[in-house]
Design a protein around this motif. Structure first.
Motif, PDB file in Angstrom:
ATOM      1  N   THR A 317      18.779  78.265  49.056  1.00 36.38           N
ATOM      2  CA  THR A 317      17.263  78.339  48.081  1.00 36.38           C
ATOM      3  C   THR A 317      15.978  78.235  48.947  1.00 36.38           C
ATOM      4  OG1 THR A 317      17.515  75.659  48.156  1.00 36.38           O
ATOM      5  CG2 THR A 317      18.315  76.667  46.294  1.00 36.38           C
ATOM      6  N   GLU A 318      16.289  78.093  50.612  1.00 45.15           N
ATOM      7  CA  GLU A 318      14.930  77.966  51.256  1.00 45.15           C
ATOM      8  C   GLU A 318      13.888  79.085  51.348  1.00 45.15           C
ATOM      9  OE1 GLU A 318      18.558  76.110  53.065  1.00 45.15           O
ATOM     10  OE2 GLU A 318      18.617  77.981  52.278  1.00 45.15           O
ATOM     11  N   ASP A 319      13.112  78.923  51.600  1.00 43.65           N
ATOM     12  CA  ASP A 319      11.575  79.776  51.601  1.00 43.65           C
ATOM     13  C   ASP A 319      11.420  80.711  53.696  1.00 43.65           C
ATOM     14  OD1 ASP A 319      11.835  80.006  48.944  1.00 43.65           O
ATOM     15  OD2 ASP A 319      10.545  78.302  49.235  1.00 43.65           O
ATOM     16  N   ALA A 320      11.731  79.612  54.481  1.00 43.56           N
ATOM     17  CA  ALA A 320      11.704  79.327  55.129  1.00 43.56           C
ATOM     18  C   ALA A 320      12.968  79.297  56.306  1.00 43.56           C
ATOM     19  CB  ALA A 320      10.646  78.018  55.955  1.00 43.56           C
ATOM     20  N   ARG A 321      12.866  80.511  57.511  1.00 48.86           N
ATOM     21  CA  ARG A 321      14.260  80.558  58.214  1.00 48.86           C
ATOM     22  C   ARG A 321      14.443  78.317  58.930  1.00 48.86           C
ATOM     23  NH1 ARG A 321      13.603  82.943  63.408  1.00 48.86           N
ATOM     24  NH2 ARG A 321      13.054  84.991  62.298  1.00 48.86           N
ATOM     25  N   GLU A 322      13.144  78.320  59.601  1.00 52.06           N
ATOM     26  CA  GLU A 322      13.400  76.751  59.616  1.00 52.06           C
ATOM     27  C   GLU A 322      13.964  75.156  58.715  1.00 52.06           C
ATOM     28  OE1 GLU A 322      10.759  78.738  59.922  1.00 52.06           O
ATOM     29  OE2 GLU A 322      10.573  79.117  61.541  1.00 52.06           O
ATOM     30  N   ASP A 323      14.418  76.106  57.774  1.00 49.69           N
ATOM     31  CA  ASP A 323      14.876  75.386  56.730  1.00 49.69           C
ATOM     32  C   ASP A 323      16.347  75.168  56.938  1.00 49.69           C
ATOM     33  OD1 ASP A 323      12.572  73.924  55.683  1.00 49.69           O
ATOM     34  OD2 ASP A 323      12.348  75.206  54.858  1.00 49.69           O
ATOM     35  N   ARG A 324      16.318  75.867  56.684  1.00 48.62           N
ATOM     36  CA  ARG A 324      18.128  75.656  57.253  1.00 48.62           C
ATOM     37  C   ARG A 324      18.592  74.591  58.158  1.00 48.62           C
ATOM     38  NH1 ARG A 324      19.860  79.864  61.548  1.00 48.62           N
ATOM     39  NH2 ARG A 324      18.787  79.835  63.630  1.00 48.62           N
ATOM     40  N   ASP A 325      20.124  74.666  57.824  1.00 53.12           N
ATOM     41  CA  ASP A 325      20.862  73.814  58.021  1.00 53.12           C
ATOM     42  C   ASP A 325      21.987  74.479  58.705  1.00 53.12           C
ATOM     43  OD1 ASP A 325      22.258  71.522  59.344  1.00 53.12           O
ATOM     44  OD2 ASP A 325      21.215  70.078  57.966  1.00 53.12           O
ATOM     45  N   TRP A 326      23.174  74.378  59.977  1.00 56.67           N
ATOM     46  CA  TRP A 326      23.958  74.593  59.880  1.00 56.67           C
ATOM     47  C   TRP A 326      25.058  74.237  60.286  1.00 56.67           C
ATOM     48  CZ3 TRP A 326      19.881  75.669  63.526  1.00 56.67           C
ATOM     49  CH2 TRP A 326      19.657  75.125  64.472  1.00 56.67           C
ATOM     50  N   THR A 327      24.710  73.104  60.565  1.00 54.74           N
ATOM     51  CA  THR A 327      26.204  71.846  59.626  1.00 54.74           C
ATOM     52  C   THR A 327      26.197  71.405  58.791  1.00 54.74           C
ATOM     53  OG1 THR A 327      24.190  69.793  61.177  1.00 54.74           O
ATOM     54  CG2 THR A 327      25.071  71.216  62.894  1.00 54.74           C
ATOM     55  N   GLN A 328      25.275  71.163  58.102  1.00 53.83           N
ATOM     56  CA  GLN A 328      25.276  70.672  56.734  1.00 53.83           C
ATOM     57  C   GLN A 328      25.795  72.610  55.870  1.00 53.83           C
ATOM     58  OE1 GLN A 328      25.162  68.000  55.254  1.00 53.83           O
ATOM     59  NE2 GLN A 328      24.986  67.136  57.034  1.00 53.83           N
ATOM     60  N   ASN A 329      25.765  73.363  56.106  1.00 56.68           N
ATOM     61  CA  ASN A 329      26.019  74.908  54.962  1.00 56.68           C
ATOM     62  C   ASN A 329      26.349  75.755  56.650  1.00 56.68           C
ATOM     63  OD1 ASN A 329      24.144  73.695  53.175  1.00 56.68           O
ATOM     64  ND2 ASN A 329      22.294  74.305  53.987  1.00 56.68           N
ATOM     65  N   PRO A 330      27.572  75.600  56.898  1.00 53.20           N
ATOM     66  CA  PRO A 330      28.580  76.771  57.731  1.00 53.20           C
ATOM     67  C   PRO A 330      28.780  77.702  56.891  1.00 53.20           C
ATOM     68  CG  PRO A 330      29.611  74.339  57.270  1.00 53.20           C
ATOM     69  CD  PRO A 330      27.988  74.540  56.047  1.00 53.20           C
ATOM     70  N   VAL A 331      27.959  79.020  57.641  1.00 53.34           N
ATOM     71  CA  VAL A 331      28.715  80.290  57.944  1.00 53.34           C
ATOM     72  C   VAL A 331      29.963  80.411  58.485  1.00 53.34           C
ATOM     73  CG1 VAL A 331      28.331  82.451  57.293  1.00 53.34           C
ATOM     74  CG2 VAL A 331      26.040  80.670  56.432  1.00 53.34           C
ATOM     75  N   VAL A 332      31.342  80.765  57.609  1.00 53.17           N
ATOM     76  CA  VAL A 332      32.380  81.209  58.583  1.00 53.17           C
ATOM     77  C   VAL A 332      32.471  82.506  57.923  1.00 53.17           C
ATOM     78  CG1 VAL A 332      34.708  80.563  57.952  1.00 53.17           C
ATOM     79  CG2 VAL A 332      33.381  78.894  58.224  1.00 53.17           C
ATOM     80  N   LEU A 333      32.777  83.786  59.087  1.00 53.23           N
ATOM     81  CA  LEU A 333      32.910  84.860  59.206  1.00 53.23           C
ATOM     82  C   LEU A 333      34.704  84.799  59.073  1.00 53.23           C
ATOM     83  CD1 LEU A 333      30.110  86.848  60.946  1.00 53.23           C
ATOM     84  CD2 LEU A 333      29.824  85.798  58.884  1.00 53.23           C
ATOM     85  N   SER A 334      35.432  84.836  58.337  1.00 54.94           N
ATOM     86  CA  SER A 334      36.616  84.703  58.510  1.00 54.94           C
ATOM     87  C   SER A 334      37.820  86.366  58.776  1.00 54.94           C
ATOM     88  CB  SER A 334      37.314  84.066  57.741  1.00 54.94           C
ATOM     89  OG  SER A 334      38.354  84.585  57.530  1.00 54.94           O
ATOM     90  N   GLY A 335      38.376  86.591  59.518  1.00 55.10           N
ATOM     91  CA  GLY A 335      39.106  87.473  59.533  1.00 55.10           C
ATOM     92  C   GLY A 335      41.192  87.091  58.280  1.00 55.10           C
ATOM     93  N   ASP A 336      40.864  86.408  58.023  1.00 53.64           N
ATOM     94  CA  ASP A 336      42.359  86.061  56.515  1.00 53.64           C
ATOM     95  C   ASP A 336      42.001  86.693  55.738  1.00 53.64           C
ATOM     96  OD1 ASP A 336      44.457  84.844  56.109  1.00 53.64           O
ATOM     97  OD2 ASP A 336      43.217  82.434  55.947  1.00 53.64           O
ATOM     98  N   ILE A 337      42.437  87.607  55.960  1.00 53.33           N
ATOM     99  CA  ILE A 337      43.034  88.916  54.838  1.00 53.33           C
ATOM    100  C   ILE A 337      44.343  89.255  54.397  1.00 53.33           C
ATOM    101  CG2 ILE A 337      41.983  90.835  54.143  1.00 53.33           C
ATOM    102  CD1 ILE A 337      40.003  90.702  56.366  1.00 53.33           C
ATOM    103  N   GLY A 338      44.731  88.490  53.728  1.00 52.62           N
ATOM    104  CA  GLY A 338      46.611  89.060  53.640  1.00 52.62           C
ATOM    105  C   GLY A 338      47.366  88.480  53.960  1.00 52.62           C
ATOM    106  N   ASP A 339      48.163  89.264  54.627  1.00 50.22           N
ATOM    107  CA  ASP A 339      49.198  89.059  55.342  1.00 50.22           C
ATOM    108  C   ASP A 339      49.532  89.467  56.438  1.00 50.22           C
ATOM    109  OD1 ASP A 339      50.899  87.337  52.363  1.00 50.22           O
ATOM    110  OD2 ASP A 339      52.254  89.397  51.837  1.00 50.22           O
ATOM    111  N   PRO A 340      49.789  88.769  57.663  1.00 49.07           N
ATOM    112  CA  PRO A 340      50.082  89.737  58.784  1.00 49.07           C
ATOM    113  C   PRO A 340      50.690  90.681  59.061  1.00 49.07           C
ATOM    114  CG  PRO A 340      50.221  86.791  58.969  1.00 49.07           C
ATOM    115  CD  PRO A 340      50.115  87.030  57.486  1.00 49.07           C
TER     116      PRO A 340
END
Length: 340
Positions: A317-340
């Motif tokens: 919902t933010e309008d400014a980059r300074e309003d972000r909070d990476w501790t409260q709003n973590p972004v996870v880039l995951s490689g957990d795709i399908g079966d190994p």
């Protein structure tokens, strides 16, 4: 869906979804009528003629900013014109199907004006994009690419037909430099090059698309593109339904349910991989909290780009980059795709 006879309704922000007709116009049938439609959707409609829309008896409808998808018919999966002359501006037709004219079927001296259309992923036995029988369609600033058919993947012309194409990107045409006359008359400045859509279902243009800034601005009939964004950006108009906007903020949210333009949180792009494909130099991606995977294949990876900045930590919902909070709003880039 809707039948118009001797009438001229004005429709804005209307969707025709899942309608069926035994004969004409699953979504809409126009008989001697001239409706004007703006920001409309025709999806999963069925008919014998014109799965999405059928126009006949000298009808001259005008469509600004319309989407036709997953419609089906024997003649004209998205639209059939029988003795009609519609004007289509900034229209996308994808994944429609028919026996003749996967996207559009023109017959009985129809003369449609087609401006800034994107036709892709449509299928037919004849004419995956356009099927023209004794008609005079005019195609300008448009893209016909990635359609399929047994005969004429993109265009079939038969009867006494004069199809004129200019400032357009037509697969298999050879472009104006080596024009294939079976496609119709070469009006000049036509190209035969991959337009580089973001994906097969996201038909917006990548930053390196050869369809950027090569259209004819004198043919513009609407100041906005299909995303309701300014149509003329840069030195000339882009080909197809979408105009690539100036570099700036692009929003990403896996939970977004809007149109996926990326120009606002409400219409954020759900896929980070897709957003990266869409982004160009100078763009800044704001990514809302959540887990993102690069695709469904275990070999898929996120492909970062030079001069494209990525910031996480947003609630969405933010309008400014300074309003972000990476501790409260973590972004996870995951490689957990399908079966190994």
């Amino acid at each position: 869906g809707m039948y118009n006879e001797f009438s001229d309704p004005l429709l804005n922000n209307v969707a025709f979804i899942g309608n069926r007709s035994g004969y004409f116009g699953g979504g809409m049938y126009n008989f001697q009528s001239d409706p004007q439609l703006t920001n409309t959707i025709f999806q999963a409609n069925q008919a014998l003629y014109g799965g999405g829309m059928q126009n006949s008896a000298l009808s001259t409808p005008i469509l600004y900013r319309a989407r036709f998808s997953e419609n089906s018919a024997d003649f004209g999966g998205a639209m059939a014109n029988l003795g009609a002359s519609p004007t289509l501006v900034s229209v996308e037709m994808r994944q429609n199907s028919a026996q003749q004219g996967g996207a559009i079927h023109n017959s009985y001296s129809s003369s449609p004006l087609l401006r800034n259309l994107t036709l892709s992923g449509n299928n037919a036995q004849q004419g995956g994009g356009l099927y023209n029988d004794t008609s005079t369609p005019e195609v300008v600033n448009s893209i016909l690419w990635g359609n399929t058919a047994t005969t004429g993947p993109n265009i079939v012309n038969t009867g006494v037909t004069v199809t004129t194409l200019r400032h357009s990107m037509i697969e298999g045409s050879g472009g104006s430099a080596a024009w294939n006359t079976t496609f119709g008359l070469d009006g000049g400045a036509n190209l035969d090059a991959d337009p580089r859509f973001v994906t097969s279902t996201n038909l917006r243009l990548q930053a390196a698309s050869p369809a950027l800034d090569v259209g004819d601005a004198s043919e513009l009939l609407d100041p906005l593109d299909l995303d309701d964004q300014p149509r003329l950006v840069g030195v000339a108009v882009d080909l197809g339904a979408y105009e690539r906007q100036a570099s700036g903020l692009r929003f990403v949210n896996h939970a977004a349910t809007g149109t996926g333009t990326g120009y606002s949180w409400a219409n954020a792009i759900p896929s980070l991989s897709e957003a990266l494909t869409f982004a160009g130099a100078g763009d800044e991606l704001w990514v809302a909290t959540g887990t993102y995977t690069p695709g469904s294949d275990r070999t898929a990876t996120f492909q970062l780009k030079s001069e494209v900045e990525i910031y996480g930590g947003f609630a969405g919902t933010e309008d400014a980059r300074e309003d972000r909070d990476w501790t409260q709003n973590p972004v996870v880039l995951s490689g957990d795709i399908g079966d190994p």
